[in-house]
Every structure is written in structure tokens, then in C-alpha cells.
Design a protein around this motif. Structure first.
Motif: not given
Length: 347
Positions: A296-297, A320-321, A326-328, A304-305
Motif C-alpha cells: 500500500y502507498d 511508492s509516491t 504498508y505491506m500485508v 491506495p494499493l
């Protein structure tokens, strides 16, 4: 004579009226029913009055053995120092002692064994300990000093325990904090005062503090004078795998060994503000479509994914921007794989 005087002081009754019982003090101890492990007597009411030294703490009562005549012989546990205090538990028969406990809201607890004239049992063996009564178990919440924003109490010895889901950590946000220099809040990285200290706070401060596991313990001790307005604190459950260096390595659980079934692992990466995060997967092998890494960004799973990776994704690069990612990673109950490892760097 000391026991008799204590009973008069605490309950205002004549100790000669008691068949059996005792007054228990100190911050921890053990006691048993009369005659234990042999049979307890018939037609008695044995009263145990527990009074610990810290008025701001509760009492945790546990049992290592319990056996009475079902329904007719029982133990009452009350939240106070008398038979009229609120009832916490009424215990009889042979319950599962692994789940058998009671916790008071103050430093006093009343325990009574009541027996009739028929069948007798071996009774009980119990232990008590002074504990923190303020245990917070929701994913997020907060607390404040007593009376806030009015001055807190002198000679306070307060505590709060926070416990969130395994695999996660705790973010503690101190939004308001005004105390005298001698009045100190201590934040521990674990479930008790035996855990490592994260920080100690006094004076005027605000800030965010993180645990490394799913438990955090906080104490606040004040002196007899100079009470000020105190503090307000909020907490929330956050990802337990936190990466805040400009570069690092992120891997699936147990890598290079295969990851476990039914995994649910999160990762939070935060680099310098104004920078972005570039993640390069040097190895990625999971069960296609079922064992998935979602990226996730932003700082949470509501961001946002960026990418959803599964199967063979070695060599994939994700950027990322923003300065946070965040990662799951989730896996199902079937066949797994070697997992993944990745290098991240701020760019």
C-alpha cells in the motif's frame, strides 16, 4: 490478638463469631481452605480478607486446586473487604482451574468458603497478587490522569497495561503532559515493570512512543506536593514490523525457511519525509493466487494499493509516491512456498 484486632478494624465484627479465616496482607501471598488437602470442616463460613498496600492497584486471585460439594459448598469472591461488597465470583464443584480467577478494582478483596453439614471436599489452594487494574485490550483507546484537566492526586501510584493482537505493536501518543519534575510517567516495552524501559517522562512533553511487541505497561508516580494538570494519552494497534532506516531488508516469516500456513504478517516502512520508497524483490515464491503480498502507498491498509504479488515475482520492483509503505502478507492453510525477501531504499 493481631488477627482479631485486624478483623475488628476492617469489618467491625467480633472475631469470636468467626469459625475460621484470616486477614492477608502484603502484595502477594498464598492461602488454603482449612485442613487442605484433607477435607474441610462442615457448617462453617471461613472468611479471608485480603488487603494489599497499594491503594491504586487491584488484586488478582487464582486457584491451583479447587474441589467442593457442588452447589451446597461454595466460595464467594467479592470486590471489597466485606460480605456485602459486590460479588465477583461464586465458585462450586470442580471447575476448570486454568480459567478460574477473579480481579478486584481496589486493594481489598473478600473471599468466603461456605459449607453445609453433608458431603465435604478437599477445598482449595489459592494465590493472590497486587496487579494493575487498568488493562486495555481494544485495538485503540486512551486514558488520562485522574481529575484531568484538574490537578492529579498527590502520592499517586497508578498503572495501565495495554495488550493488542499478537504480531502487532502499540503506538502511544502523548498529546498533553504537564507534571512537576518529581512526578514521573514510565513507559515499559512489555507487560510489566520488569520489562525494558522505553522512556520516562516528566515536566512538559508530547510525543509518540512504540513497543516492539503487543504489550505495553505504563506507570505514573507523584509526590505529595506540586500537583499539576496531568496528561492525556492515546494508543492504537500498529504493525509490529517497523522499518525506519533509509534502507533495509524485508522478508516473509521464517525466511529462508518456508513461511507458515495461515500467516497474517504486516510491515511498515517509513523513510525521510519528502523521499519515496523503492522495494526490489530478490526472491519471491509463494502459492499463486492464494498466498499474497499486498503493498500500500501509505501508512495503513486503507492507503491506495500499489501492488498485489503472488506466485513467482522475483525481480519485481515497486516504488511508492510517498515516504511510507504498508505491506500485508497472508497465506492460506494449504501448500506454501519459500516466501520472499526484498531490499528497500529511500529515493
Amino acid at each position: 490478638m493481631i488477627l482479631e484486632q485486624n478483623l475488628i478494624d476492617i469489618r467491625g465484627i467480633n472475631p469470636q463469631e468467626l469459625k475460621c479465616g484470616s486477614v492477608l496482607s502484603g502484595n502477594e501471598g498464598n492461602f488454603t481452605s482449612p485442613g487442605y488437602p484433607d477435607l474441610y470442616p462442615s457448617n462453617v463460613t471461613c472468611e479471608y480478607i485480603i488487603s494489599t498496600s497499594n491503594a491504586d492497584r487491584g488484586i488478582r486471585l487464582t486457584f491451583s486446586d479447587f474441589s467442593t460439594e457442588l452447589d451446597n459448598d461454595y466460595v464467594e469472591v467479592r470486590d471489597g473487604n466485606s460480605s456485602t461488597a459486590p460479588l465477583l465470583e461464586r465458585i462450586t464443584g470442580e471447575p476448570d482451574i486454568s480459567t478460574l480467577s477473579a480481579t478486584s478494582t481496589s486493594s481489598n478483596m473478600y473471599v468466603a468458603l461456605v459449607t453445609d453439614s453433608s458431603v465435604r471436599g478437599r477445598g482449595f489452594s489459592a494465590a493472590y497478587a497486587s496487579i494493575c487494574p487498568n488493562l486495555l485490550t481494544d485495538d485503540k483507546g486512551g486514558f488520562s490522569s485522574p481529575n484531568f484537566p484538574s490537578p492529579y492526586n498527590p502520592d499517586a501510584n497508578l498503572c495501565w497495561g495495554i495488550s493488542v493482537q499478537p504480531g502487532f505493536a502499540i503506538e502511544l501518543e502523548v498529546t498533553s503532559f504537564v507534571t512537576s519534575p518529581e512526578d514521573v510517567m514510565t513507559i515499559y516495552d512489555g507487560a510489566s515493570e520488569d520489562s525494558p524501559i522505553i522512556t520516562s517522562l516528566s515536566g512538559e512533553v508530547i510525543g509518540d512512543y512504540y513497543s516492539t511487541g503487543n504489550n505495553m505497561y505504563i506507570t505514573f508516580i507523584s509526590n505529595p506536593a506540586n500537583e499539576l494538570e496531568g496528561f492525556v494519552v492515546y494508543y492504537k494497534q500498529v504493525c509490529g514490523n517497523r522499518f525506519v532506516d533509509p534502507s533495509g531488508t524485508v522478508s516473509s516469516p521464517g525466511y529462508p525457511s518456508p513461511y507458515p500456513q495461515n500467516a497474517n504478517e504486516c510491515y511498515f516502512i517509513s523513510v525521510t519525509a519528502g523521499k519515496t520508497v523503492q522495494i526490489t524483490f530478490t526472491d519471491f515464491v509463494t502459492e499463486p493466487n492464494y498466498d499474497v503480498l499486498r503493498i500500500y502507498d501509505g501508512p495503513t491498509a486503507e492507503s491506495p494499493l500499489l501492488a498485489s504479488l503472488s506466485g513467482g515475482e522475483t525481480g519485481t520492483v515497486v516504488t511508492s509516491t510517498s515516504s511510507k509503505v504498508y505491506m500485508v502478507f497472508t497465506s492460506d492453510a494449504d501448500t506454501g512456498g519459500a516466501g520472499f525477501t526484498a531490499e528497500y531504499v529511500e529515493v
